[in-house]
Design an enzyme around this catalytic site. Structure first.
Site, PDB file in Angstrom:
ATOM      1  N   ARG A   1       0.849  -1.197   0.000  1.00 52.82           N
ATOM      2  CA  ARG A   1       0.000   0.000   0.000  1.00 52.82           C
ATOM      3  C   ARG A   1       0.881   1.242   0.000  1.00 52.82           C
ATOM      4  O   ARG A   1       0.958   1.986   0.974  1.00 52.82           O
ATOM      5  CB  ARG A   1      -0.969  -0.058   1.166  1.00 52.82           C
ATOM      6  CG  ARG A   1      -2.118  -0.984   0.789  1.00 52.82           C
ATOM      7  CD  ARG A   1      -3.126  -1.111   1.831  1.00 52.82           C
ATOM      8  NE  ARG A   1      -4.467  -1.160   1.255  1.00 52.82           N
ATOM      9  CZ  ARG A   1      -5.569  -1.297   1.950  1.00 52.82           C
ATOM     10  NH1 ARG A   1      -5.521  -1.379   3.254  1.00 52.82           N
ATOM     11  NH2 ARG A   1      -6.734  -1.339   1.349  1.00 52.82           N
TER      12      ARG A   1
ATOM     13  N   GLN B   1      -1.032   2.659  -5.871  1.00 50.40           N
ATOM     14  CA  GLN B   1      -2.427   2.963  -5.556  1.00 50.40           C
ATOM     15  C   GLN B   1      -3.399   2.521  -6.642  1.00 50.40           C
ATOM     16  O   GLN B   1      -4.499   2.080  -6.355  1.00 50.40           O
ATOM     17  CB  GLN B   1      -2.594   4.456  -5.285  1.00 50.40           C
ATOM     18  CG  GLN B   1      -2.473   4.764  -3.802  1.00 50.40           C
ATOM     19  CD  GLN B   1      -2.635   6.225  -3.482  1.00 50.40           C
ATOM     20  OE1 GLN B   1      -2.726   7.057  -4.390  1.00 50.40           O
ATOM     21  NE2 GLN B   1      -2.659   6.563  -2.228  1.00 50.40           N
TER      22      GLN B   1
ATOM     23  N   ASP C   1      -4.560  -1.023  -6.128  1.00 48.49           N
ATOM     24  CA  ASP C   1      -5.028  -1.381  -4.787  1.00 48.49           C
ATOM     25  C   ASP C   1      -6.479  -1.886  -4.830  1.00 48.49           C
ATOM     26  O   ASP C   1      -7.439  -1.149  -4.621  1.00 48.49           O
ATOM     27  CB  ASP C   1      -4.894  -0.153  -3.872  1.00 48.49           C
ATOM     28  CG  ASP C   1      -5.245  -0.467  -2.433  1.00 48.49           C
ATOM     29  OD1 ASP C   1      -5.694  -1.600  -2.153  1.00 48.49           O
ATOM     30  OD2 ASP C   1      -5.083   0.427  -1.576  1.00 48.49           O
TER      31      ASP C   1
ATOM     32  N   SER D   1      -8.677  -1.722  -1.610  1.00 49.29           N
ATOM     33  CA  SER D   1      -9.378  -0.449  -1.418  1.00 49.29           C
ATOM     34  C   SER D   1     -10.564  -0.317  -2.368  1.00 49.29           C
ATOM     35  O   SER D   1     -11.645   0.114  -1.964  1.00 49.29           O
ATOM     36  CB  SER D   1      -8.431   0.733  -1.636  1.00 49.29           C
ATOM     37  OG  SER D   1      -7.532   0.827  -0.558  1.00 49.29           O
TER      38      SER D   1
ATOM     39  N   TYR E   1      -2.201  -0.382   9.401  1.00 50.98           N
ATOM     40  CA  TYR E   1      -3.258  -1.216   9.968  1.00 50.98           C
ATOM     41  C   TYR E   1      -3.260  -1.125  11.484  1.00 50.98           C
ATOM     42  O   TYR E   1      -2.256  -0.785  12.103  1.00 50.98           O
ATOM     43  CB  TYR E   1      -3.054  -2.677   9.551  1.00 50.98           C
ATOM     44  CG  TYR E   1      -3.231  -2.916   8.077  1.00 50.98           C
ATOM     45  CD1 TYR E   1      -4.499  -2.904   7.515  1.00 50.98           C
ATOM     46  CD2 TYR E   1      -2.135  -3.150   7.257  1.00 50.98           C
ATOM     47  CE1 TYR E   1      -4.667  -3.126   6.159  1.00 50.98           C
ATOM     48  CE2 TYR E   1      -2.294  -3.370   5.906  1.00 50.98           C
ATOM     49  CZ  TYR E   1      -3.566  -3.353   5.356  1.00 50.98           C
ATOM     50  OH  TYR E   1      -3.725  -3.573   4.017  1.00 50.98           O
TER      51      TYR E   1
HETATM   52  P1  NAD Z   1      -8.950  -3.093   7.282  1.00 52.62           P
HETATM   53  O1  NAD Z   1     -10.010  -3.486   6.321  1.00 52.62           O
HETATM   54  O2  NAD Z   1      -7.876  -4.063   7.577  1.00 52.62           O
HETATM   55  O3  NAD Z   1      -9.662  -2.697   8.673  1.00 52.62           O
HETATM   56  C1  NAD Z   1     -10.779  -1.862   8.717  1.00 52.62           C
HETATM   57  C2  NAD Z   1     -10.691  -0.963   9.932  1.00 52.62           C
HETATM   58  O4  NAD Z   1     -10.958  -1.706  11.127  1.00 52.62           O
HETATM   59  C3  NAD Z   1      -9.343  -0.293  10.138  1.00 52.62           C
HETATM   60  O5  NAD Z   1      -9.523   1.104  10.058  1.00 52.62           O
HETATM   61  C4  NAD Z   1      -8.920  -0.752  11.529  1.00 52.62           C
HETATM   62  O6  NAD Z   1      -8.227   0.252  12.245  1.00 52.62           O
HETATM   63  C5  NAD Z   1     -10.262  -1.054  12.160  1.00 52.62           C
HETATM   64  N1  NAD Z   1     -10.225  -1.908  13.375  1.00 52.62           N
HETATM   65  C6  NAD Z   1      -9.450  -2.973  13.655  1.00 52.62           C
HETATM   66  N2  NAD Z   1      -9.755  -3.475  14.867  1.00 52.62           N
HETATM   67  C7  NAD Z   1     -10.763  -2.711  15.377  1.00 52.62           C
HETATM   68  C8  NAD Z   1     -11.496  -2.721  16.588  1.00 52.62           C
HETATM   69  N3  NAD Z   1     -11.277  -3.627  17.527  1.00 52.62           N
HETATM   70  N4  NAD Z   1     -12.455  -1.782  16.766  1.00 52.62           N
HETATM   71  C9  NAD Z   1     -12.686  -0.860  15.806  1.00 52.62           C
HETATM   72  N5  NAD Z   1     -12.027  -0.789  14.645  1.00 52.62           N
HETATM   73  C10 NAD Z   1     -11.064  -1.701  14.422  1.00 52.62           C
HETATM   74  O7  NAD Z   1      -8.255  -1.737   6.875  1.00 52.62           O
HETATM   75  P2  NAD Z   1      -8.310  -0.905   5.523  1.00 52.62           P
HETATM   76  O8  NAD Z   1      -9.637  -0.285   5.379  1.00 52.62           O
HETATM   77  O9  NAD Z   1      -7.865  -1.804   4.435  1.00 52.62           O
HETATM   78  O10 NAD Z   1      -7.228   0.237   5.728  1.00 52.62           O
HETATM   79  C11 NAD Z   1      -6.372   0.356   6.836  1.00 52.62           C
HETATM   80  C12 NAD Z   1      -5.546   1.617   6.712  1.00 52.62           C
HETATM   81  O11 NAD Z   1      -4.743   1.621   5.545  1.00 52.62           O
HETATM   82  C13 NAD Z   1      -6.354   2.890   6.656  1.00 52.62           C
HETATM   83  O12 NAD Z   1      -5.660   3.868   7.376  1.00 52.62           O
HETATM   84  C14 NAD Z   1      -6.291   3.266   5.213  1.00 52.62           C
HETATM   85  O13 NAD Z   1      -6.512   4.630   5.005  1.00 52.62           O
HETATM   86  C15 NAD Z   1      -4.887   2.861   4.894  1.00 52.62           C
HETATM   87  N6  NAD Z   1      -4.695   2.713   3.456  1.00 52.62           N
HETATM   88  C16 NAD Z   1      -3.580   3.233   2.873  1.00 52.62           C
HETATM   89  C17 NAD Z   1      -3.381   3.142   1.488  1.00 52.62           C
HETATM   90  C18 NAD Z   1      -2.169   3.712   0.818  1.00 52.62           C
HETATM   91  O14 NAD Z   1      -2.021   3.579  -0.364  1.00 52.62           O
HETATM   92  N7  NAD Z   1      -1.271   4.310   1.538  1.00 52.62           N
HETATM   93  C19 NAD Z   1      -4.329   2.517   0.724  1.00 52.62           C
HETATM   94  C20 NAD Z   1      -5.457   1.988   1.339  1.00 52.62           C
HETATM   95  C21 NAD Z   1      -5.624   2.087   2.721  1.00 52.62           C
END
Ligand code: NAD
Length: 363
Positions: free
Chosen positions: A121, A126, A129, A132, A226
């Site tokens: 990521r 991007q 991805d 996402s 994460y």
């Molecule tokens: P994910 O699907 O793995 O998890 C979904 C959400 O659940 C996360 O926000 C996580 O913090 C939350 N979570 C975990 N345990 C929890 C709990 N006990 N109670 C409440 N919430 C809980 O995560 P995701 O949506 O794939 O993305 C994770 C991170 O990665 C985000 O910050 C996202 O913005 C970031 N991201 C970055 C890029 C990049 O290119 N840099 C791309 C996509 C996502």
């Protein structure tokens, strides 16, 4: 580079790995594309559209013949793997953290597997991805399913018959799916609150005009962005705090996940018992066991008048747009692996090495 697109065979899978729009773009970039007849039908892309885009339509039996890459949505079944020529590139959601036997099968066959889940990521990746792009679709659909089930209107309405209060929605887990669920619930007119264990989220959701529901639990954020898994004590604290607050909400959309781990259990049965009849929980994490103790993956159940939607593979229910977005992710990866239309696997490249889950001599 010769690319094959099979019809998906996983139960309930309606998406397709490449849509006609992307086929034309890849053709222009020097790729040859074979598509199994009917591959896009369930997503709304007929064979004619593929033919017009320059794909060759073939039967399943001749699809893999001469293909240098096979692109799919779901992981291939054992018989599909058996039909691959050793050395073929296989791209799809291969569940590398949870499907060890599936990955081992690919390795035994000598396929070069690229898992869409393993694309790093980083900014440069991007456009590839797919976690996402598909999470965005799932977050949207979760709210639409909730709106369909809840016996209330989402927006506040002022009518000649008086005023109707808006739905109060809670989104738990504000990653990609959760942020889209927040946006969708707001567009429909709900009053939205959100919670996540990552410290950065409070500010993010507040900047969207959404109330942050403070449950008093914080997790560390890993280098990849994460959340780390909560300790049993923290989990118990989160459940107890949520149980107190949950009766305030008509709709709860849960998206909490830890990559490669079962979904954290956030909503115990005792919390569901406190919710008002007619309330709805949509558990986007159902696939990995669910965030609610009462979720039955793949089913919609009711407890004391509260509906719990455990429908899995939400992106497949929005197969047209989910496929369109996924197809663009796959095309970006194909063009990364074959920049001039010829396969060049550069194992020093972070994306190529990071996404590859099986190649000769290693896993
Ligand atoms: P994910 O699907 O793995 O998890 C979904 C959400 O659940 C996360 O926000 C996580 O913090 C939350 N979570 C975990 N345990 C929890 C709990 N006990 N109670 C409440 N919430 C809980 O995560 P995701 O949506 O794939 O993305 C994770 C991170 O990665 C985000 O910050 C996202 O913005 C970031 N991201 C970055 C890029 C990049 O290119 N840099 C791309 C996509 C996502």
């Amino acid at each position: 580079m010769r690319v094959a697109v099979p019809r998906e065979t996983a139960p309930g899978e309606r998406r397709v790995a490449l849509v006609p729009e992307t086929v034309s773009k890849l053709r222009a970039a020097g790729f040859e594309i074979k598509v199994e007849r009917g591959a896009g039908a369930a997503a709304g892309f007929p064979d004619d559209a593929y033919a017009e885009a320059g794909a060759e339509l073939v039967d399943a039996s001749s699809l893999a013949e001469g293909a240098e890459a096979v692109v799919r949505v779901a992981a291939p079944a054992a018989e599909d793997v058996a039909g691959l020529e050793p050395g073929t590139v296989l791209i799809g959601f291969l569940s590398p953290l949870t499907d060890a036997p599936g990955v081992a099968r690919l390795k035994e066959r000598g396929a070069i597997g690229f898992a869409m889940e393993s694309i790093p990521r980083i900014t440069r990746a991007q456009s590839m991805d797919a976690l996402s792009s598909q999470a965005t679709v799932a977050g949207y659909k979760a709210v639409v399913l909730a709106a369909d089930r809840v016996p209330k209107l989402f927006p506040m309405l002022m009518t000649a018959a008086g005023t109707i209060a808006p739905v109060r929605a809670l989104v738990i887990g504000a990653g990609v799916a959760g942020l889209q669920a927040i946006a969708t619930a707001r567009r429909l007119g709900a009053v939205v609150s959100a919670f996540d264990v990552r410290p950065a989220v409070k500010e993010q959701v507040e900047s969207l005009g959404v109330a942050f529901l403070d449950l008093g639990v914080r997790a560390e954020e890993t280098e990849g962005g994460y959340a780390t898994e909560l300790t049993p004590e923290q989990q118990a604290q989160q459940q107890a705090a949520l149980e107190k607050r949950i009766p305030d909400f008509d709709v709860v959309v849960t998206t909490a996940a830890i990559p490669g781990r079962p979904a954290p259990k956030l909503i115990p049965a005792s919390a569901v018992a406190r919710m008002r009849p007619g309330s709805v929980i949509v558990d986007v994490a159902a696939e990995t066991g669910g965030n609610c103790e009462l979720t039955v993956p793949g089913e919609v159940v009711e407890h004391g008048g509260v509906t719990i939607v455990g429908t899995t593979n939400l992106p497949s229910l929005m197969a047209f747009h989910a496929s369109q977005l996924y197809s663009r992710n796959v095309a970006a990866l194909l063009q990364h692996l074959a920049p001039e239309g010829e396969l060049v696997l550069d194992w020093d490249d972070e994306i190529t090495a990071g996404a590859c889950v099986t190649r000769e001599g290693s896993t």
